[in-house]
Design a protein around this motif. Structure first.
Motif, PDB file in Angstrom:
ATOM      1  N   VAL A  18      35.516  44.036  44.537  1.00 20.63           N
ATOM      2  CA  VAL A  18      35.223  44.382  42.300  1.00 20.63           C
ATOM      3  C   VAL A  18      34.417  43.478  41.701  1.00 20.63           C
ATOM      4  O   VAL A  18      34.280  44.274  41.010  1.00 20.63           O
ATOM      5  CB  VAL A  18      36.560  44.532  41.884  1.00 20.63           C
ATOM      6  CG1 VAL A  18      37.180  44.451  41.055  1.00 20.63           C
ATOM      7  CG2 VAL A  18      37.802  45.075  43.084  1.00 20.63           C
ATOM      8  N   GLU A  19      34.627  41.953  42.252  1.00 18.13           N
ATOM      9  CA  GLU A  19      33.364  41.740  40.962  1.00 18.13           C
ATOM     10  C   GLU A  19      32.359  42.398  41.152  1.00 18.13           C
ATOM     11  O   GLU A  19      31.126  42.052  40.299  1.00 18.13           O
ATOM     12  CB  GLU A  19      33.272  40.012  40.979  1.00 18.13           C
ATOM     13  CG  GLU A  19      34.474  39.859  40.354  1.00 18.13           C
ATOM     14  CD  GLU A  19      35.198  38.209  40.058  1.00 18.13           C
ATOM     15  OE1 GLU A  19      34.358  37.530  40.973  1.00 18.13           O
ATOM     16  OE2 GLU A  19      36.220  37.782  39.819  1.00 18.13           O
ATOM     17  N   SER A  35      32.078  45.669  40.437  1.00 17.67           N
ATOM     18  CA  SER A  35      31.830  45.810  38.841  1.00 17.67           C
ATOM     19  C   SER A  35      30.273  45.517  37.783  1.00 17.67           C
ATOM     20  O   SER A  35      30.271  46.152  37.459  1.00 17.67           O
ATOM     21  CB  SER A  35      32.363  44.790  38.393  1.00 17.67           C
ATOM     22  OG  SER A  35      34.285  45.386  38.713  1.00 17.67           O
ATOM     23  N   THR A  50      35.434  48.994  36.760  1.00 13.11           N
ATOM     24  CA  THR A  50      36.489  48.727  36.946  1.00 13.11           C
ATOM     25  C   THR A  50      37.813  48.549  37.113  1.00 13.11           C
ATOM     26  O   THR A  50      38.155  48.571  38.198  1.00 13.11           O
ATOM     27  CB  THR A  50      35.580  47.164  35.857  1.00 13.11           C
ATOM     28  OG1 THR A  50      34.558  47.220  35.812  1.00 13.11           O
ATOM     29  CG2 THR A  50      35.997  46.119  36.760  1.00 13.11           C
ATOM     30  N   SER A  82      39.457  48.943  40.972  1.00 15.52           N
ATOM     31  CA  SER A  82      40.368  47.688  41.116  1.00 15.52           C
ATOM     32  C   SER A  82      41.138  48.424  41.858  1.00 15.52           C
ATOM     33  O   SER A  82      41.745  47.755  42.969  1.00 15.52           O
ATOM     34  CB  SER A  82      40.310  46.748  39.583  1.00 15.52           C
ATOM     35  OG  SER A  82      40.641  47.021  39.426  1.00 15.52           O
ATOM     36  N   ALA A 125      43.926  38.510  47.430  1.00 17.34           N
ATOM     37  CA  ALA A 125      43.267  37.619  46.246  1.00 17.34           C
ATOM     38  C   ALA A 125      41.780  37.314  46.899  1.00 17.34           C
ATOM     39  O   ALA A 125      41.250  38.473  45.589  1.00 17.34           O
ATOM     40  CB  ALA A 125      43.554  36.350  46.308  1.00 17.34           C
ATOM     41  N   PRO A 126      41.403  36.980  47.135  1.00 10.09           N
ATOM     42  CA  PRO A 126      39.578  36.696  47.470  1.00 10.09           C
ATOM     43  C   PRO A 126      39.166  37.863  47.272  1.00 10.09           C
ATOM     44  O   PRO A 126      37.571  38.069  47.431  1.00 10.09           O
ATOM     45  CB  PRO A 126      39.975  35.614  48.748  1.00 10.09           C
ATOM     46  CG  PRO A 126      41.050  35.332  49.608  1.00 10.09           C
ATOM     47  CD  PRO A 126      42.201  36.302  48.509  1.00 10.09           C
ATOM     48  N   ILE A 178      39.729  41.026  47.516  1.00  9.77           N
ATOM     49  CA  ILE A 178      39.248  42.594  46.534  1.00  9.77           C
ATOM     50  C   ILE A 178      38.818  41.558  45.431  1.00  9.77           C
ATOM     51  O   ILE A 178      38.061  42.805  45.143  1.00  9.77           O
ATOM     52  CB  ILE A 178      41.129  42.555  46.031  1.00  9.77           C
ATOM     53  CG1 ILE A 178      41.969  43.289  47.994  1.00  9.77           C
ATOM     54  CG2 ILE A 178      40.813  43.360  45.184  1.00  9.77           C
ATOM     55  CD1 ILE A 178      43.290  43.621  47.392  1.00  9.77           C
ATOM     56  N   THR A 179      38.872  40.483  44.957  1.00  8.96           N
ATOM     57  CA  THR A 179      38.502  40.073  44.155  1.00  8.96           C
ATOM     58  C   THR A 179      37.042  40.239  43.577  1.00  8.96           C
ATOM     59  O   THR A 179      35.837  40.367  43.384  1.00  8.96           O
ATOM     60  CB  THR A 179      38.686  38.507  42.911  1.00  8.96           C
ATOM     61  OG1 THR A 179      40.568  38.603  43.075  1.00  8.96           O
ATOM     62  CG2 THR A 179      38.138  38.008  42.154  1.00  8.96           C
ATOM     63  N   THR A 180      36.149  39.647  44.908  1.00  8.20           N
ATOM     64  CA  THR A 180      34.854  39.399  45.335  1.00  8.20           C
ATOM     65  C   THR A 180      34.261  41.328  45.326  1.00  8.20           C
ATOM     66  O   THR A 180      33.240  41.001  44.969  1.00  8.20           O
ATOM     67  CB  THR A 180      34.552  39.088  46.434  1.00  8.20           C
ATOM     68  OG1 THR A 180      35.184  37.267  47.033  1.00  8.20           O
ATOM     69  CG2 THR A 180      33.651  38.584  46.947  1.00  8.20           C
ATOM     70  N   THR A 212      40.901  49.406  45.290  1.00  9.15           N
ATOM     71  CA  THR A 212      40.251  49.054  46.429  1.00  9.15           C
ATOM     72  C   THR A 212      41.459  47.771  46.579  1.00  9.15           C
ATOM     73  O   THR A 212      42.304  48.077  48.548  1.00  9.15           O
ATOM     74  CB  THR A 212      39.485  48.448  45.710  1.00  9.15           C
ATOM     75  OG1 THR A 212      38.413  48.574  45.546  1.00  9.15           O
ATOM     76  CG2 THR A 212      38.794  46.436  46.711  1.00  9.15           C
ATOM     77  N   GLY A 213      42.365  47.824  45.507  1.00  6.70           N
ATOM     78  CA  GLY A 213      43.765  47.236  45.906  1.00  6.70           C
ATOM     79  C   GLY A 213      45.204  47.646  46.801  1.00  6.70           C
ATOM     80  O   GLY A 213      45.416  47.250  46.908  1.00  6.70           O
TER      81      GLY A 213
END
Length: 108
Positions: free
Chosen positions: A90-91, A94, A56, A60, A83-84, A86-88, A63-64
């Motif tokens: 990666v989650e 993961s 993870t 992350s 934010a939105p 990259i978070t989506t 990707t970031g």
């Protein structure tokens, strides 16, 4: 801010992956593994959680580091990717990694 251009993507990915992601991911995974082992969790569970944490962190960071550059290349606002999205990504990735590792190590 114009400090990094899209042609620098290779350097950014190399720095994020080799200098940061591998070190931070390994450190977090190692300490987490030791903590789980000291508490008395089974080895398979400690390995599952630690390997998932490592993967993870690596994903992350990569990707970031690359998504804002890709957005800039596509003439989009790089901050939009921050934010939105990259978070989506990666989650979601993961969770797939965690369940893949768990199904192999825990024989589920």
């Amino acid at each position: 801010m114009g400090e990094i251009r899209t042609k620098d993507m290779g350097k950014v990915l190399l720095k994020e992956f080799f200098l940061i992601a591998l070190i931070v991911g390994f450190s977090l995974a190692a300490f987490n593994f030791l903590r789980l082992e000291l508490v008395g969790n089974p080895l398979a569970i400690a390995l599952t959680v630690s390997l998932s944490l490592y993967a993870t962190v690596v994903i992350s960071k990569c990707t970031g580091g690359t998504l804002p550059l890709i957005a800039k290349k596509l003439n989009l606002d790089p901050a939009m990717m921050a934010a939105p999205l990259i978070t989506t990504i990666v989650e979601a990735v993961s969770l797939i990694i965690y369940f893949s590792i768990a199904s192999h190590l825990l024989a589920l």
